[in-house]
Design a protein around this motif. Structure first.
Motif, PDB file in Angstrom:
ATOM      1  N   LEU A   1       0.832  -1.203   0.000  1.00 35.84           N
ATOM      2  CA  LEU A   1       0.000   0.000   0.000  1.00 35.84           C
ATOM      3  C   LEU A   1       0.869   1.257   0.000  1.00 35.84           C
ATOM      4  O   LEU A   1       0.581   2.235  -0.695  1.00 35.84           O
ATOM      5  N   LEU A   2       1.948   1.242   0.786  1.00 31.87           N
ATOM      6  CA  LEU A   2       2.860   2.382   0.810  1.00 31.87           C
ATOM      7  C   LEU A   2       3.543   2.544  -0.548  1.00 31.87           C
ATOM      8  O   LEU A   2       3.667   3.659  -1.073  1.00 31.87           O
ATOM      9  N   TRP A   3       3.979   1.429  -1.104  1.00 32.28           N
ATOM     10  CA  TRP A   3       4.662   1.458  -2.399  1.00 32.28           C
ATOM     11  C   TRP A   3       3.745   2.022  -3.474  1.00 32.28           C
ATOM     12  O   TRP A   3       4.141   2.904  -4.244  1.00 32.28           O
ATOM     13  N   ARG A   4       2.509   1.518  -3.521  1.00 30.33           N
ATOM     14  CA  ARG A   4       1.593   1.936  -4.575  1.00 30.33           C
ATOM     15  C   ARG A   4       1.257   3.429  -4.471  1.00 30.33           C
ATOM     16  O   ARG A   4       1.201   4.145  -5.472  1.00 30.33           O
ATOM     17  N   THR A   5       1.034   3.915  -3.257  1.00 31.18           N
ATOM     18  CA  THR A   5       0.716   5.328  -3.079  1.00 31.18           C
ATOM     19  C   THR A   5       1.893   6.201  -3.488  1.00 31.18           C
ATOM     20  O   THR A   5       1.723   7.238  -4.139  1.00 31.18           O
TER      21      THR A   5
ATOM     22  N   ALA B   1      -2.649   9.653   5.314  1.00 37.54           N
ATOM     23  CA  ALA B   1      -4.059   9.797   4.953  1.00 37.54           C
ATOM     24  C   ALA B   1      -4.314   9.389   3.511  1.00 37.54           C
ATOM     25  O   ALA B   1      -5.408   8.927   3.173  1.00 37.54           O
ATOM     26  N   ASP B   2      -3.308   9.543   2.637  1.00 36.21           N
ATOM     27  CA  ASP B   2      -3.469   9.147   1.240  1.00 36.21           C
ATOM     28  C   ASP B   2      -3.438   7.632   1.074  1.00 36.21           C
ATOM     29  O   ASP B   2      -4.028   7.096   0.135  1.00 36.21           O
ATOM     30  N   VAL B   3      -2.737   6.943   1.966  1.00 40.24           N
ATOM     31  CA  VAL B   3      -2.659   5.483   1.874  1.00 40.24           C
ATOM     32  C   VAL B   3      -3.977   4.850   2.277  1.00 40.24           C
ATOM     33  O   VAL B   3      -4.388   3.824   1.726  1.00 40.24           O
ATOM     34  N   VAL B   4      -4.673   5.472   3.210  1.00 41.31           N
ATOM     35  CA  VAL B   4      -5.917   4.914   3.737  1.00 41.31           C
ATOM     36  C   VAL B   4      -6.955   4.717   2.645  1.00 41.31           C
ATOM     37  O   VAL B   4      -7.784   3.806   2.721  1.00 41.31           O
ATOM     38  N   ARG B   5      -6.911   5.532   1.613  1.00 42.85           N
ATOM     39  CA  ARG B   5      -7.951   5.438   0.579  1.00 42.85           C
ATOM     40  C   ARG B   5      -7.963   4.066  -0.097  1.00 42.85           C
ATOM     41  O   ARG B   5      -8.998   3.631  -0.602  1.00 42.85           O
TER      42      ARG B   5
END
Length: 333
Positions: free
Chosen positions: A76-80, A94-98
């Motif tokens: 998730l961190l990588w993709r964001t 907050a952007d990762v949470v989406r």
């Protein structure tokens, strides 16, 4: 589609290797693993540890090439970071949470690191992503108040620096490191007073030559004009740690092959100083990356250096002051 094969992704990957000495995927897994480990150690249920957070049955599995636990959060961190074109540490939590919200498209449907695509993480499930979402929310809303903190500080890098400097977390137990250094000083002093340890000429000379009480010059070790005060102090402490470690190695060992009392003191203090190295390097990179020197270095510092890390730095400075006084006593004894 393997994101690693795209020209833009190559530049992005190269940037991670230049800054962190590893690829984006490795960095994301490292940071995600630390965040999951912190979460698992917290008393989430009125004092009951969050045991088995990623061990229970995740429900029906599908062959998405990403796993549960730290690797799920790492992906998730990588993709964001990939979508935003930024370093993993610069990603806002907050952007990762989406990616964890109901109805969000499966992360595996988009670009992925080659290591995940080739099955290096085995299998995973949508439930694993939901659990990763709970981890993220816990990091966005820790127990202590954060009302004075801007949203820019809630990045992956800021949060990891914060938890690594948190004393009540297993991997952030820096007070124990400082306590061991002070204990080594007390023991050496007791041995000296008892006559069990007699300083030789080499040790006495070293005590007189080590200058630890000088304040660092403003801007030491940091580009971009005057560095923030914390960065200057922390850089100085890390440098002193290297000096102390070298001095300890230069001292002869005891008859049994072990370290002598003075070497143990220097080595223990060097260890406390070196504990600031990773955070100092990270903040120095961020400062150097600023296109123009910030108008208010103090405000910039508050946005990048957590309170817990500031406290750790001040306690380490106090340890070095104590050592400086101790070495003066030894040199004059």
């Amino acid at each position: 589609m393997d994101a690693d094969a795209e020209p833009g992704a190559d530049r992005w990957e190269t940037r991670h290797r230049e800054v962190y000495g590893c690829g984006a995927w490795e960095r994301a897994c490292r940071q995600g693993g630390l965040m999951v480990a912190w979460y698992q150690e917290q008393d989430l249920r009125f004092g009951a540890p969050a045991a088995g957070l990623f061990a229970s049955d995740p429900g029906p599995r599908v062959k998405w090439p990403w796993g549960s636990g730290p690797h799920t959060l790492g992906l998730l961190l990588w993709r964001t970071a990939y979508d935003d074109g930024v370093l993993v540490d610069e990603v806002a939590l907050a952007d990762v949470v989406r990616h964890c919200e109901p109805g969000a498209a499966p992360v595996a449907a988009g670009p992925m690191p080659a290591a995940a695509r080739t099955g290096g993480i085995a299998v995973g499930s949508a439930e694993a992503v939901a659990r990763a979402g709970r981890v993220l929310h816990a990091h966005l809303t820790p127990d202590r108040p954060r009302a004075d903190r801007g949203t820019a500080r809630a990045t992956v890098g800021y949060r990891v620096r914060e938890i690594l400097a948190t004393p009540d977390w297993d991997r952030g137990d820096w007070p124990e490191v400082i306590a061991r250094a002070r204990q080594a000083m007390r023991r050496a002093d007791d041995l000296r007073e008892q006559g069990t340890w007699l300083l030789d000429g080499r040790e006495r000379s070293l005590c007189g030559r080590l200058s630890l009480d000088r304040e660092p010059a403003r801007g030491t070790g940091a580009p971009g004009g005057d560095a923030p005060e914390w960065l200057t102090r922390a850089t100085h402490l890390v440098g002193l740690g290297d000096v102390l470690a070298t001095a300890a190695d230069a001292l002869p060992g005891e008859d049994g092959g072990g370290r002598g009392p003075l070497a143990q003191v220097l080595e223990a203090t060097a260890l406390a100083c070196s504990g600031l190295r990773d955070s100092t390097e990270e903040v120095r990179v961020l400062w150097a990356a600023e296109p123009h020197g910030p108008r208010d270095p103090a405000d910039w510092e508050r946005s990048h250096v957590p309170d817990a890390l500031r406290v750790r730095t001040e306690e380490t400075r106090d340890l070095v002051r104590t050592l400086s006084a101790f070495l003066w006593v030894l040199a004059c004894a």
